[in-house]
Scaffold this motif. Structure first.
Motif, PDB file in Angstrom:
ATOM      1  N   HIS A 126       0.805  -1.237   0.028  1.00  0.00           N
ATOM      2  CA  HIS A 126       0.162  -0.115   0.064  1.00  0.00           C
ATOM      3  C   HIS A 126       0.817   1.174  -0.135  1.00  0.00           C
ATOM      4  O   HIS A 126       1.004   1.907  -0.983  1.00  0.00           O
ATOM      5  CB  HIS A 126      -0.956  -0.098   1.274  1.00  0.00           C
ATOM      6  CG  HIS A 126      -1.601   1.353   1.188  1.00  0.00           C
ATOM      7  ND1 HIS A 126      -1.865   1.882   2.405  1.00  0.00           N
ATOM      8  CD2 HIS A 126      -2.481   1.841   0.423  1.00  0.00           C
ATOM      9  CE1 HIS A 126      -2.520   2.838   2.308  1.00  0.00           C
ATOM     10  NE2 HIS A 126      -2.876   3.162   0.850  1.00  0.00           N
ATOM     11  N   CYS A 141      -0.408  -5.294   8.422  1.00  0.00           N
ATOM     12  CA  CYS A 141       0.525  -4.047   8.484  1.00  0.00           C
ATOM     13  C   CYS A 141      -0.148  -2.866   9.307  1.00  0.00           C
ATOM     14  O   CYS A 141      -1.739  -2.842   9.240  1.00  0.00           O
ATOM     15  CB  CYS A 141       0.299  -3.372   6.971  1.00  0.00           C
ATOM     16  SG  CYS A 141       0.931  -1.696   6.835  1.00  0.00           S
ATOM     17  N   GLY A 145      -3.879  -1.015   8.181  1.00  0.00           N
ATOM     18  CA  GLY A 145      -4.615  -2.106   8.506  1.00  0.00           C
ATOM     19  C   GLY A 145      -4.971  -3.331   7.344  1.00  0.00           C
ATOM     20  O   GLY A 145      -5.586  -4.179   7.398  1.00  0.00           O
TER      21      GLY A 145
HETATM   22 FE1  FES Z   1      -1.021   1.349   4.106  1.00  0.00          FE
HETATM   23 FE2  FES Z   1       0.549  -0.857   4.665  1.00  0.00          FE
HETATM   24  S1  FES Z   1       1.287   0.854   4.159  1.00  0.00           S
HETATM   25  S2  FES Z   1      -1.850  -0.474   4.769  1.00  0.00           S
END
Ligand code: FES
Length: 180
Positions: A126, A141, A145
């Motif tokens: 992400h 994470c 989340g």
């Molecule tokens: Fe956003 Fe892992 S960096 S969920």
């Protein structure tokens, strides 16, 4: 008309004749093909077609870019897994149905079933946080989340757009190593 005045007129006429002679001569020279330098010498300005004499303008580009970007990609972000494989840590740190995040190597190792170890990049797809926990075969994470499957790295939920990339791991003695 006075003699003085007549003399002045005669002188003026002579002067005009001299100028005409010069102009005529210039015209003849011009027909002979040497007119360009003469016209240029008249200071008529820089007109199109005039050949640059190349004394004033250094038009040759001397500062050509010489270089390729020197930021050669290094091996940042990729686990160093040369020949024998980098030791990540003790296998005993990786519980069954759980896992361990090896932060220095940025690798998460899971053990979905006893004796079966799986490795993935620990960098969340992400926004790049490192995943933190592995419980019940789910990698989480902490940043937003995202949840990943600890068996294949696929996304279970969250904003993560893509699965965690697999990192081959193996057991070497009592250690987990990242294999090539
Ligand atoms: Fe956003 Fe892992 S960096 S969920």
């Amino acid at each position: 008309m006075s003699d003085e005045r007549t003399a002045e007129l005669a002188k003026a006429i002579d002067t005009l004749r001299d100028r005409r002679a010069v102009l005529r001569g210039a015209a003849v020279v011009g027909l002979a093909g040497v007119s360009v330098p003469l016209l240029a010498a008249c200071g008529g300005g820089d007109e199109a077609g005039s050949t640059p004499s190349s004394t004033g303008s250094s038009s040759a580009p001397t500062s050509a870019p010489t270089s390729a970007p020197s930021s050669a990609p290094s091996s940042a972000g990729t686990p160093s897994s040369g020949g024998g494989g980098a030791v990540l840590g003790p296998a005993s740190d990786v519980p069954v149905n759980g896992g361990m995040v090896f932060q220095d190597a940025k690798v998460v190792v899971t053990q979905p079933t006893a004796g079966q170890y799986k490795g993935f990049t620990a960098v969340c797809t992400h926004a790049g946080c490192l995943v933190r926990t592995v419980e019940n075969n789910t990698i989480t994470c902490p940043c937003h989340g995202s949840k990943y499957n600890a068996t294949d790295g696929s996304v279970i939920s969250g904003p993560a757009p893509a699965p965690l990339a697999a990192v081959p791991v193996a057991v070497d003695g009592t250690n987990i190593v990242a294999s090539a």
